[in-house]
Design a protein around this motif. Structure first.
Motif, PDB file in Angstrom:
ATOM      1  N   GLU A  33       6.716  10.833   0.038  1.00 15.80           N
ATOM      2  CA  GLU A  33       7.141   9.733   0.905  1.00 15.80           C
ATOM      3  C   GLU A  33       6.028   9.313   1.864  1.00 15.80           C
ATOM      4  N   ASP A  34       5.320  10.308   2.368  1.00 20.48           N
ATOM      5  CA  ASP A  34       4.176  10.018   3.245  1.00 20.48           C
ATOM      6  C   ASP A  34       3.237  11.209   3.170  1.00 20.48           C
ATOM      7  N   THR A  35       2.281  11.278   4.088  1.00 16.18           N
ATOM      8  CA  THR A  35       1.212  12.258   3.907  1.00 16.18           C
ATOM      9  C   THR A  35       1.602  13.711   4.181  1.00 16.18           C
ATOM     10  N   ILE A  36       2.605  13.920   5.054  1.00 14.45           N
ATOM     11  CA  ILE A  36       2.904  15.310   5.432  1.00 14.45           C
ATOM     12  C   ILE A  36       3.917  15.966   4.495  1.00 14.45           C
ATOM     13  N   LEU A  37       3.553  17.136   4.010  1.00 11.86           N
ATOM     14  CA  LEU A  37       4.483  17.986   3.280  1.00 11.86           C
ATOM     15  C   LEU A  37       4.701  19.217   4.164  1.00 11.86           C
ATOM     16  N   SER A  38       5.963  19.498   4.505  1.00 11.18           N
ATOM     17  CA  SER A  38       6.253  20.674   5.328  1.00 11.18           C
ATOM     18  C   SER A  38       7.144  21.614   4.554  1.00 11.18           C
ATOM     19  N   GLY A  39       6.941  22.898   4.779  1.00 10.07           N
ATOM     20  CA  GLY A  39       7.763  23.872   4.091  1.00 10.07           C
ATOM     21  C   GLY A  39       7.998  25.116   4.928  1.00 10.07           C
ATOM     22  N   VAL A  40       9.097  25.802   4.620  1.00 17.66           N
ATOM     23  CA  VAL A  40       9.397  27.087   5.248  1.00 17.66           C
ATOM     24  C   VAL A  40       9.383  28.130   4.145  1.00 17.66           C
ATOM     25  N   GLY A  41       8.736  29.220   4.395  1.00 18.80           N
ATOM     26  CA  GLY A  41       8.701  30.273   3.390  1.00 18.80           C
ATOM     27  C   GLY A  41       8.024  31.500   3.957  1.00 18.80           C
ATOM     28  N   THR A  42       7.698  32.450   3.080  1.00 12.47           N
ATOM     29  CA  THR A  42       7.001  33.638   3.568  1.00 12.47           C
ATOM     30  C   THR A  42       5.602  33.701   2.976  1.00 12.47           C
ATOM     31  N   VAL A  43       4.700  34.274   3.768  1.00 14.41           N
ATOM     32  CA  VAL A  43       3.329  34.490   3.316  1.00 14.41           C
ATOM     33  C   VAL A  43       3.022  35.966   3.576  1.00 14.41           C
ATOM     34  N   MET A  62       3.636   7.003  11.841  1.00 14.55           N
ATOM     35  CA  MET A  62       4.927   7.407  12.399  1.00 14.55           C
ATOM     36  C   MET A  62       5.631   8.427  11.513  1.00 14.55           C
ATOM     37  N   ALA A  63       5.561   8.244  10.209  1.00 16.23           N
ATOM     38  CA  ALA A  63       6.255   9.162   9.299  1.00 16.23           C
ATOM     39  C   ALA A  63       5.643  10.554   9.401  1.00 16.23           C
ATOM     40  N   ALA A  64       4.312  10.609   9.420  1.00 20.26           N
ATOM     41  CA  ALA A  64       3.622  11.894   9.525  1.00 20.26           C
ATOM     42  C   ALA A  64       3.938  12.548  10.866  1.00 20.26           C
ATOM     43  N   GLY A  65       3.860  11.744  11.930  1.00 19.12           N
ATOM     44  CA  GLY A  65       4.125  12.270  13.266  1.00 19.12           C
ATOM     45  C   GLY A  65       5.520  12.866  13.356  1.00 19.12           C
ATOM     46  N   GLU A  66       6.493  12.134  12.825  1.00 20.14           N
ATOM     47  CA  GLU A  66       7.878  12.606  12.899  1.00 20.14           C
ATOM     48  C   GLU A  66       8.068  13.866  12.040  1.00 20.14           C
ATOM     49  N   ALA A  67       7.416  13.892  10.890  1.00 22.02           N
ATOM     50  CA  ALA A  67       7.525  15.076  10.030  1.00 22.02           C
ATOM     51  C   ALA A  67       6.945  16.300  10.745  1.00 22.02           C
ATOM     52  N   ILE A  68       5.869  16.088  11.465  1.00 22.32           N
ATOM     53  CA  ILE A  68       5.256  17.190  12.212  1.00 22.32           C
ATOM     54  C   ILE A  68       6.183  17.643  13.343  1.00 22.32           C
ATOM     55  N   VAL A  69       6.755  16.672  14.052  1.00 21.61           N
ATOM     56  CA  VAL A  69       7.699  16.997  15.132  1.00 21.61           C
ATOM     57  C   VAL A  69       8.826  17.866  14.572  1.00 21.61           C
ATOM     58  N   ARG A 128       0.838  -1.208   0.000  1.00 21.45           N
ATOM     59  CA  ARG A 128       0.000   0.000   0.000  1.00 21.45           C
ATOM     60  C   ARG A 128       0.868   1.250   0.000  1.00 21.45           C
ATOM     61  N   LEU A 129       1.909   1.239   0.855  1.00 19.03           N
ATOM     62  CA  LEU A 129       2.797   2.403   0.937  1.00 19.03           C
ATOM     63  C   LEU A 129       3.425   2.690  -0.429  1.00 19.03           C
ATOM     64  N   ARG A 130       3.869   1.618  -1.089  1.00 14.07           N
ATOM     65  CA  ARG A 130       4.508   1.783  -2.402  1.00 14.07           C
ATOM     66  C   ARG A 130       3.525   2.404  -3.387  1.00 14.07           C
ATOM     67  N   ASP A 131       2.294   1.919  -3.357  1.00 11.56           N
ATOM     68  CA  ASP A 131       1.276   2.461  -4.274  1.00 11.56           C
ATOM     69  C   ASP A 131       1.004   3.942  -4.010  1.00 11.56           C
ATOM     70  N   TYR A 132       0.892   4.293  -2.730  1.00  7.15           N
ATOM     71  CA  TYR A 132       0.630   5.701  -2.399  1.00  7.15           C
ATOM     72  C   TYR A 132       1.798   6.579  -2.835  1.00  7.15           C
ATOM     73  N   ARG A 133       3.007   6.049  -2.704  1.00  9.89           N
ATOM     74  CA  ARG A 133       4.184   6.842  -3.086  1.00  9.89           C
ATOM     75  C   ARG A 133       4.209   7.085  -4.583  1.00  9.89           C
ATOM     76  N   ALA A 177      -4.491  12.397  -0.609  1.00 14.95           N
ATOM     77  CA  ALA A 177      -4.395  11.262  -1.534  1.00 14.95           C
ATOM     78  C   ALA A 177      -3.440  10.187  -1.026  1.00 14.95           C
ATOM     79  N   PHE A 178      -2.601  10.528  -0.049  1.00 11.22           N
ATOM     80  CA  PHE A 178      -1.714   9.529   0.534  1.00 11.22           C
ATOM     81  C   PHE A 178      -2.417   8.902   1.743  1.00 11.22           C
ATOM     82  N   ALA A 179      -2.972   7.736   1.551  1.00 13.36           N
ATOM     83  CA  ALA A 179      -3.616   6.974   2.628  1.00 13.36           C
ATOM     84  C   ALA A 179      -4.636   7.805   3.409  1.00 13.36           C
ATOM     85  N   GLY A 180      -5.393   8.614   2.693  1.00  7.58           N
ATOM     86  CA  GLY A 180      -6.424   9.420   3.350  1.00  7.58           C
ATOM     87  C   GLY A 180      -5.854  10.383   4.371  1.00  7.58           C
TER      88      GLY A 180
END
Lengths: 354, 317
Positions: free
Chosen positions: A108-118, A139-146, A97-102, A131-134
């Protein structure tokens, strides 16, 4: 119009090899009114149906492209975490499933994080790719958020969270549940550092995500019509054995019941966040402005988020009253900034990071 | 009459025979069944030890939900003195699914919080089967803050299938209440010891389970979603709950191995429900030693260590 969709789609797909840049349909049906909208028009309007104002789902990358000034941001790397720690298998292997979502999302997983200006305000943002596993929290999302929170604390800037998630990632069992306290710890660390945490709830924000970092913001925004709640509708219906009321668990319902501060149209989110961040961080109103953003329809005043605008306005007035002495230009400045801001762009160019 | 679980058939057969022999002995004083009864009782103990030594995750789920398993009130009564329940969230209502209040633990004033499932129809309804509404979590927050203000160690006992999914609960912010409860729990500057005594069901459990030390009873379960819920979503068939229970890793052994919990509280042979006094006593000893250990640290250290403990979870598997 159905003949167009069924006729054109296979042809288009074969031409481009069914790549993900190709829209599923050339004509998209508005779920509210049934109106057919040409995909380019929808894309240009940030996936908001122009006539009805219905907010369709938007990909993580498209969201960031619109959100950050000039669509430019530094994407944070996806931290490495154990893959499939439980060796989980339901009707399919979790690793498959992970491979298919990728493949499907290019993430890589559901969280996309970025630094920039708004609008000139530096900030860190996280968005769930639904679209990535709903958009499920593992763990990947949690760590990305951390990591994103750590970066915001290091940069001394606000963190903006865009949840779009059905909840916990069941295939990671208890380890996914533990992402609730893990992310909560980071929310606390950010708050202790005196930095704003703003949540923009998008469709959907439910389960373990809403019962942790999504509901702990200093300010809660939501997109019109977004489904927000803890338990799923089906679970509730099965438990209480009755039909759910009209509009239950929508952004507007939560606004009425005091759970969020305002319902904000997608086009207005960057400006609102910049304004809130500047107010909370006691920055001058003319701190920065959005440059070179592209054109789109000005915000229609007869959109369904009227109560939101009222709430928005009331809140603004209240804050400005308190903030009055900070800067003489403050009260007029928001309006001015809004006027200066050419509404969102039309041509989604490639983000520098993708 | 005793409720036997489906896998306890050998035990129930033997115990029925023992009962029969004992009745025979009382009815007809001429027959001496003592030897036979003793022989059968040894066999019962052997069968019980054998069955309970290798319970499957699904069987443990059944034991964890056994109606005679000791619940929060049993612990509150036997393990604590002067338990003084507090009521209400000061905003909307009282929610008896969560019990919270002040008590003494071996002489020391503490705060205790936990879900109560009830033990008969009337009390089950009163406690909403241990599934709390937002008011329950907001009451928990109140008591957590009280513990913090008066430097009282906090003991939480977890036993819930999950937070209640209902219209009112959603309207009043179930998600926010759970999030806020977890946040408050993680923020306290007092020692927190959490024990999963039955079911640790999802967000409704984690809301009060972020202790400096977290333990599970040997046959309790702790999971992100109930096995039935997972089965109905992943297999679209709630009948596959057994598979879900196995795959999700929900037993105390599994969680210890994954580094989620600090220790396992052993249950008497045949499960906590066969000897509630014994399991409550062992739980008490575990809590006492954890509190003694935690008493050495000051408030800021306790909070920092608790945060680090949760942040580290899953990083080294």
């Amino acid at each position: 119009m159905n003949w167009i969709t069924s006729y054109v789609r296979p042809k288009i797909n074969s031409m481009f090899g069914g790549g993900r840049e190709v829209p599923e349909n050339l004509w998209i049906k508005c779920p509210e009114t049934g109106e057919m909208v040409f995909h380019k028009d929808l894309e240009e309007n940030l996936y908001v149906i122009p006539a009805s104002g219905h907010h369709m789902k938007i990909s993580a990358k498209d969201r960031f492209h619109h959100f950050f000034d000039d669509g430019a941001y530094e994407a944070l790397p996806q931290p490495q975490v154990p893959q499939d720690p439980l060796k989980f298998r339901d009707t399919k292997r979790y690793t498959d499933r992970l491979r298919d979502y990728r493949t499907k999302t290019g993430q890589e997983d559901t969280i996309l994080s970025g630094v920039g200006t708004v609008h000139g305000v530096k900030l860190v943002a996280c968005v769930h790719e639904f679209a990535f596993a709903g958009g499920s929290l593992g763990m990947a999302a949690g760590e990305a958020i951390v990591k994103a929170f750590e970066r915001a604390i290091k940069e001394k800037c606000p963190l903006v969270m865009f949840p779009a998630s059905g909840g916990a990632r069941m295939q990671e069992g208890i380890l996914s549940l533990m992402q609730m306290p893990r992310t909560t710890v980071m929310v606390e660390m950010l708050k202790e550092a005196g930095l704003p945490y703003i949540v923009v709830m998008t469709n959907p924000t439910t389960g373990g995500v809403s019962a942790s970092y999504a509901m702990l913001g200093d300010v809660h925004l939501a997109e019109p019509g977004a489904e927000i709640g803890f338990a799923g509708k089906r679970v509730i219906e099965q438990t209480i054995r009755e039909q759910l009321p009209e509009g239950f668990q929508t952004a507007e319902y939560l606004l009425d019941h005091g759970m969020i501060d305002m319902v904000v149209k997608r086009h207005d989110i960057p400006e609102t966040i910049a304004r809130l961040s500047k107010l909370l961080m006691r920055k001058p109103a003319d701190y920065g402005e959005r440059t070179k953003t592209k054109t789109a329809e000005p915000v229609k005043k007869d959109m369904p988020e009227k109560p939101a605008e009222a709430a928005n306005g009331a809140k603004k007035a209240k804050i400005e009253e308190v903030k009055q002495p900070a800067k003489a230009t403050a009260p007029g400045a928001t309006k001015e900034a809004a006027a200066k801001t050419p509404p969102a762009k039309a041509q989604p160019a490639k983000t520098p990071t993708s | 009459m005793y409720t036997y679980l489906d896998f306890e058939k050998p035990i129930s057969d033997l115990e029925a025979k023992i009962h029969e022999l004992k009745t025979l002995a009382t009815d007809d004083r001429g027959v001496d069944t003592a030897d036979e009864v003793q022989r059968l009782e040894t066999r019962v103990n052997e069968a019980m030890a054998d069955i309970y030594a290798k319970l499957t995750p699904w069987q443990k789920t059944q034991v964890a939900r056994h109606s005679s398993r000791p619940h929060f009130s049993d612990y509150a009564r036997s393990l604590f003195e002067e338990f003084t329940p507090l009521a209400g969230d000061r905003t909307y209502a009282e929610d008896a699914a969560i019990q919270a209040g002040l008590a003494r633990f071996r002489g020391q004033p503490v705060a205790i919080i936990g879900q109560e499932k009830g033990n008969d129809t009337k009390s089950r309804i009163e406690h909403n089967f241990g599934s709390a509404r937002p008011e329950g979590y907001r009451k928990a927050i109140r008591v957590m803050e009280l513990a913090d203000r008066f430097s009282l160690p906090l003991v939480t006992l977890i036993d819930t299938a999950g937070a209640y999914p209902g219209i009112g609960a959603e309207r009043r912010g179930q998600a926010e209440a759970i999030a806020r409860s977890t946040e408050t729990c993680l923020n306290l500057r007092v020692p927190i010891v959490s024990v999963v005594i039955g079911e640790g069901g999802s967000g409704g459990a984690i809301a009060i389970a972020t202790g400096n030390r977290v333990y599970m009873l040997e046959h309790s379960i702790y999971s992100v979603i109930s096995p039935e819920g997972a089965a109905s979503i992943l297999w679209r068939d709630s009948g596959r709950a057994k598979d879900a229970a196995t795959n999700m890793k929900i037993t105390a052994e599994d969680l210890k191995q994954l580094g989620i919990i600090d220790g396992i509280v052993r249950e008497p042979v045949g499960g906590a429900h066969r000897n509630p006094e014994a399991v409550i006593e062992t739980t008490g000893a575990t809590i006492a030693s954890a509190l003694k250990d935690l008493a050495k640290s000051d408030g800021d250290t306790l909070r920092r260590q608790r945060r680090e403990k949760f942040l580290e979870m899953g990083r080294k598997i």
